[in-house]
Design a protein around this motif. Sequence first.
Motif, PDB file in Angstrom:
ATOM      1  N   LEU A  68       0.792  -1.229   0.000  1.00  0.00           N
ATOM      2  CA  LEU A  68       0.000   0.000   0.000  1.00  0.00           C
ATOM      3  C   LEU A  68       0.822   1.276   0.000  1.00  0.00           C
ATOM      4  O   LEU A  68       0.364   2.302  -0.478  1.00  0.00           O
ATOM      5  CB  LEU A  68      -0.891   0.021   1.252  1.00  0.00           C
ATOM      6  CG  LEU A  68      -2.381   0.099   1.000  1.00  0.00           C
ATOM      7  CD1 LEU A  68      -2.838  -1.233   0.454  1.00  0.00           C
ATOM      8  CD2 LEU A  68      -3.135   0.427   2.282  1.00  0.00           C
ATOM      9  N   LYS A  69       2.026   1.217   0.570  1.00  0.00           N
ATOM     10  CA  LYS A  69       2.748   2.473   0.722  1.00  0.00           C
ATOM     11  C   LYS A  69       3.119   3.096  -0.620  1.00  0.00           C
ATOM     12  O   LYS A  69       3.355   4.291  -0.689  1.00  0.00           O
ATOM     13  CB  LYS A  69       3.971   2.294   1.615  1.00  0.00           C
ATOM     14  CG  LYS A  69       5.142   1.532   1.026  1.00  0.00           C
ATOM     15  CD  LYS A  69       6.265   1.494   2.063  1.00  0.00           C
ATOM     16  CE  LYS A  69       7.589   1.033   1.520  1.00  0.00           C
ATOM     17  NZ  LYS A  69       7.629  -0.431   1.312  1.00  0.00           N
ATOM     18  N   ALA A  70       3.137   2.311  -1.695  1.00  0.00           N
ATOM     19  CA  ALA A  70       3.476   2.876  -3.002  1.00  0.00           C
ATOM     20  C   ALA A  70       2.412   3.867  -3.481  1.00  0.00           C
ATOM     21  O   ALA A  70       2.735   4.873  -4.121  1.00  0.00           O
ATOM     22  CB  ALA A  70       3.658   1.759  -4.034  1.00  0.00           C
ATOM     23  N   GLY A 210      14.809  -4.826  -0.926  1.00  0.00           N
ATOM     24  CA  GLY A 210      14.955  -3.451  -1.399  1.00  0.00           C
ATOM     25  C   GLY A 210      13.946  -3.140  -2.477  1.00  0.00           C
ATOM     26  O   GLY A 210      13.112  -3.977  -2.826  1.00  0.00           O
ATOM     27  N   SER A 211      14.042  -1.931  -2.984  1.00  0.00           N
ATOM     28  CA  SER A 211      13.068  -1.444  -3.947  1.00  0.00           C
ATOM     29  C   SER A 211      13.771  -1.022  -5.232  1.00  0.00           C
ATOM     30  O   SER A 211      14.958  -0.700  -5.211  1.00  0.00           O
ATOM     31  CB  SER A 211      12.342  -0.247  -3.329  1.00  0.00           C
ATOM     32  OG  SER A 211      11.145   0.022  -3.994  1.00  0.00           O
ATOM     33  N   GLN A 212      13.001  -1.026  -6.327  1.00  0.00           N
ATOM     34  CA  GLN A 212      13.542  -0.637  -7.643  1.00  0.00           C
ATOM     35  C   GLN A 212      14.763  -1.488  -7.999  1.00  0.00           C
ATOM     36  O   GLN A 212      15.815  -0.994  -8.377  1.00  0.00           O
ATOM     37  CB  GLN A 212      13.841   0.878  -7.673  1.00  0.00           C
ATOM     38  CG  GLN A 212      14.344   1.452  -9.001  1.00  0.00           C
ATOM     39  CD  GLN A 212      13.444   1.146 -10.193  1.00  0.00           C
ATOM     40  OE1 GLN A 212      12.282   0.835 -10.047  1.00  0.00           O
ATOM     41  NE2 GLN A 212      13.979   1.213 -11.401  1.00  0.00           N
ATOM     42  N   LEU A 282       3.606 -12.536  -2.261  1.00  0.00           N
ATOM     43  CA  LEU A 282       4.411 -11.559  -2.993  1.00  0.00           C
ATOM     44  C   LEU A 282       3.899 -10.179  -2.639  1.00  0.00           C
ATOM     45  O   LEU A 282       2.705  -9.994  -2.437  1.00  0.00           O
ATOM     46  CB  LEU A 282       4.306 -11.826  -4.500  1.00  0.00           C
ATOM     47  CG  LEU A 282       4.817 -13.232  -4.824  1.00  0.00           C
ATOM     48  CD1 LEU A 282       3.941 -13.907  -5.851  1.00  0.00           C
ATOM     49  CD2 LEU A 282       6.266 -13.210  -5.254  1.00  0.00           C
ATOM     50  N   GLU A 283       4.804  -9.221  -2.553  1.00  0.00           N
ATOM     51  CA  GLU A 283       4.438  -7.880  -2.073  1.00  0.00           C
ATOM     52  C   GLU A 283       4.851  -6.787  -3.054  1.00  0.00           C
ATOM     53  O   GLU A 283       5.581  -5.871  -2.690  1.00  0.00           O
ATOM     54  CB  GLU A 283       5.129  -7.602  -0.728  1.00  0.00           C
ATOM     55  CG  GLU A 283       4.839  -8.587   0.376  1.00  0.00           C
ATOM     56  CD  GLU A 283       5.701  -8.334   1.630  1.00  0.00           C
ATOM     57  OE1 GLU A 283       6.724  -7.622   1.532  1.00  0.00           O
ATOM     58  OE2 GLU A 283       5.341  -8.851   2.690  1.00  0.00           O
ATOM     59  N   PRO A 284       4.399  -6.834  -4.305  1.00  0.00           N
ATOM     60  CA  PRO A 284       4.798  -5.769  -5.233  1.00  0.00           C
ATOM     61  C   PRO A 284       4.078  -4.466  -4.888  1.00  0.00           C
ATOM     62  O   PRO A 284       2.917  -4.468  -4.509  1.00  0.00           O
ATOM     63  CB  PRO A 284       4.332  -6.292  -6.591  1.00  0.00           C
ATOM     64  CG  PRO A 284       3.146  -7.155  -6.264  1.00  0.00           C
ATOM     65  CD  PRO A 284       3.445  -7.776  -4.920  1.00  0.00           C
TER      66      PRO A 284
HETATM   67  C1  LIG Z   1       8.146  -1.124   0.407  1.00  0.00           C
HETATM   68  C2  LIG Z   1       7.926  -2.573   0.614  1.00  0.00           C
HETATM   69  C3  LIG Z   1       7.415  -3.365  -0.412  1.00  0.00           C
HETATM   70  C4  LIG Z   1       7.133  -2.842  -1.794  1.00  0.00           C
HETATM   71  O1  LIG Z   1       8.287  -2.413  -2.441  1.00  0.00           O
HETATM   72  P1  LIG Z   1       8.218  -2.017  -3.988  1.00  0.00           P
HETATM   73  O2  LIG Z   1       9.610  -1.663  -4.319  1.00  0.00           O
HETATM   74  O3  LIG Z   1       7.299  -0.856  -4.085  1.00  0.00           O
HETATM   75  O4  LIG Z   1       7.726  -3.206  -4.730  1.00  0.00           O
HETATM   76  C5  LIG Z   1       7.189  -4.696  -0.157  1.00  0.00           C
HETATM   77  N1  LIG Z   1       7.447  -5.230   1.059  1.00  0.00           N
HETATM   78  C6  LIG Z   1       7.947  -4.494   2.081  1.00  0.00           C
HETATM   79  C7  LIG Z   1       8.214  -5.141   3.381  1.00  0.00           C
HETATM   80  C8  LIG Z   1       8.192  -3.143   1.891  1.00  0.00           C
HETATM   81  O5  LIG Z   1       8.701  -2.422   2.890  1.00  0.00           O
END
Ligand SMILES: *Cc1c(COP(=O)(O)O)cnc(C)c1O
Length: 433
Positions: A68-70, A210-212, A282-284
């Motif tokens: 959700l934070k995205a 991590g992200s990106q 999965l947490e995209p």
């Molecule tokens: C921020 C975050 C995500 C999502 O990351 P993206 O780079 O936006 O896919 C997934 N899992 C956790 C634990 C996060 O902190």
Amino acid sequence: MSPPPAPTLLDGFAYRDGTMHAEDVPLATIADEVGTPCWVYSHGVLDARFRAFDAAFAGIPHLVCYALKANSNQAVVRTFAELGAGADIVSEGELFRALAAGVPPERIVFAGVGKTAPEMAAALQAGILQFNVESEGELLRLSQVAAGMGRTAAVALRVNPDVDAGTHAKITTGTPDNKFGIEIGDARAVAAQAAALPGIRLAGLAMHIGSQLTSVEPYRAAFGRLADFARSLMNEDGHRLERLDLGGGLGVHYRHAPPVDLPSYAAAARAAVAGFPGTIVLEPGRWLVADAGILLARVQYVKRGSLKTFVILDAAMNDLVRPAMYDAWHPLRPVTEPAAGAEPVTVDVVGPICESSDVLATAREMPPVAPGELVAIGVAGAYGAAMSSFYNSRLPAPEVMVRGQGFSLVRSRPSYDEMIAHERLAPWQTHQP
Ligand SMILES: *Cc1c(COP(=O)(O)O)cnc(C)c1O
């Protein structure tokens, strides 16, 4: 009437008849109706992205928990909830948003290093799927809170697999110098502890490095370590694990060649978890929403200095902070299609905020634009509106969702009264000066 067909990936925003459209709606129409700056999201791109991601894991038991934070707008979260998504939340506020948008509690996972006791209680009360626990201290607190409520918290231990994601330092999370996760060398003892604590059920393992991410290699390494560790917990220590949460982080195409493609990412995950008897989570976040959004802004001034030319927009770092915070590069296009062969100019694109870091693009080569013209800042659907603020007492930009020929305001611009509604004078200040 049947719903409009979903556009194929990435074509939610394109020039048509000399002007940029979001799906079938001219961006100028949206600017006239809601004003600028504003965010514009393509429902079709959101829909297509979720379906593509989900399909990449077809055939193995899996749950896609949108991070959700995205982009936590209710209409965005609802779009995914309608497609069967769960949610990855990091605060009680995100729990509230996910539930309000219709995500079933049994599809919600709760991540984050600093969960407070009230946040834990709220999530237990709601009946979420699992807590991704990031430290021994958090595990002990969760045990107390859950046992005190007469409940059992399903826990996935978030392991820090010690893999460098090779991404920007501010968004890498999988090495021991980050605050995230339990170091993999310590996790076995913490798992034993979890199995023995009241109010806790050890349900799985989690990771997020991590992200990106722009390469599949860190994923391959981290997924492999996580799966090996899961096997040793199951085979040697007798734990019964129901879920492996592989996190998010899949990168998108901002500037350079496209990063990891979805099939190679999914193949790396499938290879690592082959034979695992449970469900893959999965947490995209970014990958699902980045390409679905733009920030629409209007040029206010073009200021020519001796060294640089500044294009000053009505959008700023309080709207889109990524360039200032992560040196991020976002594509930027005039909404009116530039004439073929228009000679590009090199400009700094900035906002009106009183900070030198209020930059949206530095030394950008782009077609010349004039005051009054609209510009679209692309690939802005992720970590855009969600990170915006009232800084300089600028009102956060409204958000619009487009679907086919229609569009809808999905977050209005607050009023100045709302801006100061939570502020109070101290009792000794009540006399008019
Ligand atoms: C921020 C975050 C995500 C999502 O990351 P993206 O780079 O936006 O896919 C997934 N899992 C956790 C634990 C996060 O902190």
